[in-house]
Design a protein around this motif. Structure first.
Motif, PDB file in Angstrom:
ATOM      1  N   ALA A 194       0.722  -1.329  -0.012  1.00  0.00           N
ATOM      2  CA  ALA A 194       0.012  -0.006  -0.015  1.00  0.00           C
ATOM      3  C   ALA A 194       0.916   1.215   0.102  1.00  0.00           C
ATOM      4  O   ALA A 194       0.562   2.242  -0.723  1.00  0.00           O
ATOM      5  CB  ALA A 194      -1.176   0.025   1.059  1.00  0.00           C
ATOM      6  N   ALA A 195       1.784   1.178   0.758  1.00  0.00           N
ATOM      7  CA  ALA A 195       2.859   2.399   0.727  1.00  0.00           C
ATOM      8  C   ALA A 195       3.481   2.623  -0.469  1.00  0.00           C
ATOM      9  O   ALA A 195       3.812   3.841  -0.926  1.00  0.00           O
ATOM     10  CB  ALA A 195       4.007   2.329   1.958  1.00  0.00           C
ATOM     11  N   LEU A 196       4.010   1.525  -1.213  1.00  0.00           N
ATOM     12  CA  LEU A 196       4.618   1.620  -2.656  1.00  0.00           C
ATOM     13  C   LEU A 196       3.369   1.961  -3.764  1.00  0.00           C
ATOM     14  O   LEU A 196       3.932   2.272  -4.847  1.00  0.00           O
ATOM     15  CB  LEU A 196       5.388   0.609  -2.846  1.00  0.00           C
ATOM     16  N   GLY A 197       2.214   1.623  -3.617  1.00  0.00           N
ATOM     17  CA  GLY A 197       1.272   1.825  -4.530  1.00  0.00           C
ATOM     18  C   GLY A 197       1.125   0.627  -5.501  1.00  0.00           C
ATOM     19  O   GLY A 197       0.796   0.574  -6.648  1.00  0.00           O
ATOM     20  N   GLU A 198       1.854  -0.494  -4.908  1.00  0.00           N
ATOM     21  CA  GLU A 198       1.827  -1.684  -5.630  1.00  0.00           C
ATOM     22  C   GLU A 198       0.594  -2.762  -5.438  1.00  0.00           C
ATOM     23  O   GLU A 198       0.193  -2.639  -4.340  1.00  0.00           O
ATOM     24  CB  GLU A 198       3.065  -2.736  -5.412  1.00  0.00           C
ATOM     25  N   ARG A 199       0.451  -3.469  -6.548  1.00  0.00           N
ATOM     26  CA  ARG A 199      -0.377  -4.793  -6.264  1.00  0.00           C
ATOM     27  C   ARG A 199       0.334  -5.797  -5.892  1.00  0.00           C
ATOM     28  O   ARG A 199       0.595  -6.383  -6.985  1.00  0.00           O
ATOM     29  CB  ARG A 199      -1.353  -4.611  -7.526  1.00  0.00           C
ATOM     30  N   PRO A 200       0.249  -6.433  -4.926  1.00  0.00           N
ATOM     31  CA  PRO A 200       1.063  -7.770  -4.546  1.00  0.00           C
ATOM     32  C   PRO A 200       0.285  -8.913  -4.880  1.00  0.00           C
ATOM     33  O   PRO A 200      -0.679  -9.035  -5.228  1.00  0.00           O
ATOM     34  CB  PRO A 200       1.355  -7.584  -3.035  1.00  0.00           C
ATOM     35  N   ALA A 201       1.230  -9.827  -5.289  1.00  0.00           N
ATOM     36  CA  ALA A 201       0.964 -11.346  -5.626  1.00  0.00           C
ATOM     37  C   ALA A 201       0.850 -12.115  -4.202  1.00  0.00           C
ATOM     38  O   ALA A 201       1.934 -12.150  -3.525  1.00  0.00           O
ATOM     39  CB  ALA A 201       1.777 -11.745  -6.714  1.00  0.00           C
ATOM     40  N   THR A 202      -0.351 -12.489  -3.810  1.00  0.00           N
ATOM     41  CA  THR A 202      -0.280 -13.112  -2.372  1.00  0.00           C
ATOM     42  C   THR A 202      -0.375 -14.527  -2.638  1.00  0.00           C
ATOM     43  O   THR A 202      -0.975 -15.283  -3.656  1.00  0.00           O
ATOM     44  CB  THR A 202      -1.350 -12.369  -1.851  1.00  0.00           C
ATOM     45  N   ARG A 203      -0.310 -15.161  -1.544  1.00  0.00           N
ATOM     46  CA  ARG A 203      -0.346 -16.607  -1.522  1.00  0.00           C
ATOM     47  C   ARG A 203       0.472 -17.482  -2.672  1.00  0.00           C
ATOM     48  O   ARG A 203      -0.215 -18.526  -3.166  1.00  0.00           O
ATOM     49  CB  ARG A 203      -1.746 -17.199  -1.224  1.00  0.00           C
ATOM     50  N   VAL A 204       1.565 -17.008  -3.033  1.00  0.00           N
ATOM     51  CA  VAL A 204       2.130 -17.482  -4.165  1.00  0.00           C
ATOM     52  C   VAL A 204       2.874 -18.765  -3.802  1.00  0.00           C
ATOM     53  O   VAL A 204       3.799 -18.782  -2.713  1.00  0.00           O
ATOM     54  CB  VAL A 204       3.277 -16.529  -4.566  1.00  0.00           C
ATOM     55  N   TRP A 205       2.681 -19.796  -4.579  1.00  0.00           N
ATOM     56  CA  TRP A 205       3.383 -21.093  -4.354  1.00  0.00           C
ATOM     57  C   TRP A 205       4.265 -21.592  -5.284  1.00  0.00           C
ATOM     58  O   TRP A 205       4.992 -22.552  -5.197  1.00  0.00           O
ATOM     59  CB  TRP A 205       2.345 -22.109  -4.089  1.00  0.00           C
ATOM     60  N   GLN A 206       4.157 -20.701  -6.540  1.00  0.00           N
ATOM     61  CA  GLN A 206       5.294 -21.246  -7.535  1.00  0.00           C
ATOM     62  C   GLN A 206       5.493 -20.004  -8.395  1.00  0.00           C
ATOM     63  O   GLN A 206       4.281 -19.305  -8.558  1.00  0.00           O
ATOM     64  CB  GLN A 206       4.411 -22.250  -8.350  1.00  0.00           C
ATOM     65  N   VAL A 207       6.485 -19.717  -8.917  1.00  0.00           N
ATOM     66  CA  VAL A 207       6.704 -18.773 -10.037  1.00  0.00           C
ATOM     67  C   VAL A 207       7.374 -19.632 -11.248  1.00  0.00           C
ATOM     68  O   VAL A 207       8.401 -20.068 -11.059  1.00  0.00           O
ATOM     69  CB  VAL A 207       8.085 -17.594  -9.326  1.00  0.00           C
ATOM     70  N   LYS A 208       6.660 -19.432 -12.331  1.00  0.00           N
ATOM     71  CA  LYS A 208       7.138 -20.201 -13.376  1.00  0.00           C
ATOM     72  C   LYS A 208       6.929 -19.542 -14.734  1.00  0.00           C
ATOM     73  O   LYS A 208       5.497 -18.997 -14.752  1.00  0.00           O
ATOM     74  CB  LYS A 208       6.418 -21.490 -13.285  1.00  0.00           C
ATOM     75  N   ASP A 209       7.689 -19.312 -15.694  1.00  0.00           N
ATOM     76  CA  ASP A 209       7.406 -18.806 -17.015  1.00  0.00           C
ATOM     77  C   ASP A 209       6.715 -17.604 -17.066  1.00  0.00           C
ATOM     78  O   ASP A 209       5.730 -17.124 -17.582  1.00  0.00           O
ATOM     79  CB  ASP A 209       6.303 -19.723 -17.680  1.00  0.00           C
ATOM     80  N   GLN A 210       7.452 -16.677 -16.032  1.00  0.00           N
ATOM     81  CA  GLN A 210       7.256 -15.276 -15.836  1.00  0.00           C
ATOM     82  C   GLN A 210       5.766 -15.148 -15.308  1.00  0.00           C
ATOM     83  O   GLN A 210       5.069 -13.960 -15.608  1.00  0.00           O
ATOM     84  CB  GLN A 210       7.345 -14.514 -17.233  1.00  0.00           C
ATOM     85  N   GLU A 211       5.388 -16.196 -14.549  1.00  0.00           N
ATOM     86  CA  GLU A 211       3.884 -15.841 -14.053  1.00  0.00           C
ATOM     87  C   GLU A 211       4.164 -16.418 -12.388  1.00  0.00           C
ATOM     88  O   GLU A 211       4.833 -17.317 -12.089  1.00  0.00           O
ATOM     89  CB  GLU A 211       3.171 -16.810 -14.777  1.00  0.00           C
ATOM     90  N   CYS A 212       3.186 -15.788 -11.708  1.00  0.00           N
ATOM     91  CA  CYS A 212       3.190 -16.021 -10.249  1.00  0.00           C
ATOM     92  C   CYS A 212       1.894 -16.923 -10.173  1.00  0.00           C
ATOM     93  O   CYS A 212       0.768 -16.344 -10.630  1.00  0.00           O
ATOM     94  CB  CYS A 212       2.931 -14.805  -9.374  1.00  0.00           C
ATOM     95  N   ILE A 213       1.748 -17.887  -9.550  1.00  0.00           N
ATOM     96  CA  ILE A 213       0.759 -18.913  -9.252  1.00  0.00           C
ATOM     97  C   ILE A 213       0.456 -18.925  -7.822  1.00  0.00           C
ATOM     98  O   ILE A 213       1.372 -19.260  -6.797  1.00  0.00           O
ATOM     99  CB  ILE A 213       0.900 -20.296  -9.928  1.00  0.00           C
ATOM    100  N   GLY A 214      -0.687 -18.342  -7.531  1.00  0.00           N
ATOM    101  CA  GLY A 214      -1.065 -18.144  -6.055  1.00  0.00           C
ATOM    102  C   GLY A 214      -2.268 -18.850  -5.678  1.00  0.00           C
ATOM    103  O   GLY A 214      -3.114 -19.290  -6.752  1.00  0.00           O
ATOM    104  N   ARG A 215      -2.807 -19.261  -4.510  1.00  0.00           N
ATOM    105  CA  ARG A 215      -3.847 -19.839  -4.034  1.00  0.00           C
ATOM    106  C   ARG A 215      -4.977 -18.813  -4.076  1.00  0.00           C
ATOM    107  O   ARG A 215      -4.786 -17.766  -3.610  1.00  0.00           O
ATOM    108  CB  ARG A 215      -3.701 -20.463  -2.500  1.00  0.00           C
ATOM    109  N   ALA A 216      -6.127 -19.560  -4.521  1.00  0.00           N
ATOM    110  CA  ALA A 216      -7.209 -18.376  -4.537  1.00  0.00           C
ATOM    111  C   ALA A 216      -8.662 -19.271  -4.181  1.00  0.00           C
ATOM    112  O   ALA A 216      -8.460 -20.402  -4.216  1.00  0.00           O
ATOM    113  CB  ALA A 216      -7.283 -17.949  -5.977  1.00  0.00           C
ATOM    114  N   GLY A 217      -9.647 -18.634  -4.115  1.00  0.00           N
ATOM    115  CA  GLY A 217     -10.906 -19.417  -3.845  1.00  0.00           C
ATOM    116  C   GLY A 217     -10.803 -20.401  -2.587  1.00  0.00           C
ATOM    117  O   GLY A 217     -11.170 -21.636  -2.630  1.00  0.00           O
TER     118      GLY A 217
END
Length: 406
Positions: A194-217
């Motif tokens: 919030a201080a940086l004005g960034e949208r964080p990627a949360t609950r990330v369990w893998q970073v692959k092929d320039q993508e963050c994969i996180g848990r949802a639902g």
């Protein structure tokens, strides 16, 4: 102390893993082999060991057989040094450092940071206040920045955000990595975003092929998005660094951190009854099994240590502990930072239940049981004698602390 068996599980794992770069160095020296004509050849100069006076001794009683593996496993492993003299960019990691040490979650985060850093980037670890960790190099830290001061101690998220913003201004990391945990990293990461004005990627369990994969639902679905600048990663997001050691060079901020007008007052930690802590949330578990003969002494030891009590299935079935205290695949899966197993042989269901524990201490009479093989520290002996000595040591330590305080 001579009766205590000490092991190095990591060195033993390297000795079994033929693909590890240090596998050959961990093998016992070959003193005999079969020649091309079928004749057994022996290296007489390689047999024996160096005594305390520097004289080579040869044990012909047979007790030395197999001992070479234990001695080689006890030797400190010298991993290859990974250096980044002029980093092209930084990957900044803010570990939780619960208790002043790196947790398994923090080490997973450092492993993910090295995936993002590659060969040109450097991993910058930002630590608040005093710490007790001395293994930053083997955990994968290239640069270490320690923000000291009373303003960072305790619960001070606003002041820590000021420190992280100062780090961001000076080093401009390509990515920020924080643990998405209940130990502080999850909240601090969201405040920082919030201080940086960034949208964080949360609950990330893998970073692959320039993508963050996180848990949802509610953890039932995966959400993929481009790699964010600020990543809040879950446990086991990557393999921790294990095959290299790093410089962990200390760095400092060029300008002092601005003091924030805190709107939060830290009133200190609240004392909690260990028996009231759910097993799945306990950080220190003292667990008993079939080898415990004096349960009153077991309860007194757990109270002296301030630990949450647990038990194996056998102890629960025999009525010595309640069903909600059962640890294992058929009971509760635990994630304690320290798990002490007293008189537990180590059935497969129990070992599955403690798989996520950071440090396991085993007290047992059988040096060959599965729990001893799993443990990071093993004490071989009668449990009653060891527990009595443990209570005496804790009381002596506390009395000395009281005298020093007075």
């Amino acid at each position: 102390m001579s009766d205590i068996i000490r092991r190095d599980p990591r060195a033993e794992w390297i000795a079994r893993n033929r693909l590890h770069p240090l596998h050959a160095a961990m093998q016992p020296a070959q003193h005999s082999w079969m020649g091309p004509n079928g004749i057994i050849r022996k290296n007489l100069h390689g047999i024996g060991f160096i005594g305390p006076n520097g004289i080579k001794r040869i044990d012909r009683s047979g007790a030395q057989q197999g001992g070479a593996v234990k001695r080689s496993a006890a030797v400190e492993v010298q991993l290859p040094l990974h250096q980044v003299p002029a980093p092209a960019f930084y990957i900044s990691v803010v570990p939780d450092m619960v208790g002043g040490r790196l947790s398994s979650h923090d080490r997973d985060l450092l492993g993910l940071a090295h995936q993002l850093a590659g060969s040109d980037g450097a991993v910058l670890a930002v630590v608040f206040g005093e710490h007790k960790e001395n293994a930053f190099a083997t955990a994968g830290v290239d640069r270490l920045l320690v923000l000291e001061g009373e303003e960072f101690s305790g619960y001070a998220p606003e002041q820590r955000i000021q420190g992280l913003r100062a780090v961001d201004n000076q080093f401009n990391p390509r990515h920020w990595l924080l643990p998405d945990s209940r130990s502080g990293g999850g909240e601090l990461g969201r405040r920082f975003a919030a201080a940086l004005g960034e949208r964080p990627a949360t609950r990330v369990w893998q970073v692959k092929d320039q993508e963050c994969i996180g848990r949802a639902g509610a953890g039932l679905q995966d959400l993929a998005r481009p790699v964010a600048r600020l990543i809040l990663a879950s446990a086991e997001c990557a393999e921790p660094v294990s095959e290299t050691r790093h410089e962990a060079l200390p760095v400092e901020l060029s300008t002092p951190v601005a003091r924030s007008l805190s709107r939060i007052e830290d009133l200190g930690a609240v004392a909690v009854d260990p028996a009231a802590i759910p097993m799945a949330e306990a950080e220190f578990i003292f667990s008993g099994g079939n080898g415990v003969k004096d349960w009153e002494l077991f309860h007194r030891t757990a109270a002296a240590l301030g630990a949450t009590e647990g038990a194996s299935r056998v102890a629960v079935d025999d009525g010595f502990m309640a069903r909600d205290r059962q640890v294992g695949a058929s009971g509760t899966w635990v994630t304690a930072r320290v798990y002490v197993a007293v008189g537990i042989s180590g059935a497969i269901q129990h070992l599955q239940g403690i798989g996520a524990c950071d440090k396991v201490v085993a007290i047992n009479l059988d040096p060959g049981c599965d729990m001893i093989k799993r443990a990071d520290l093993s004490v071989i002996g009668e449990s009653a004698e060891i527990l009595q000595a443990l209570i005496a040591a804790v009381e002596a330590y506390r009395n000395e602390a009281k005298r020093d305080a007075a």
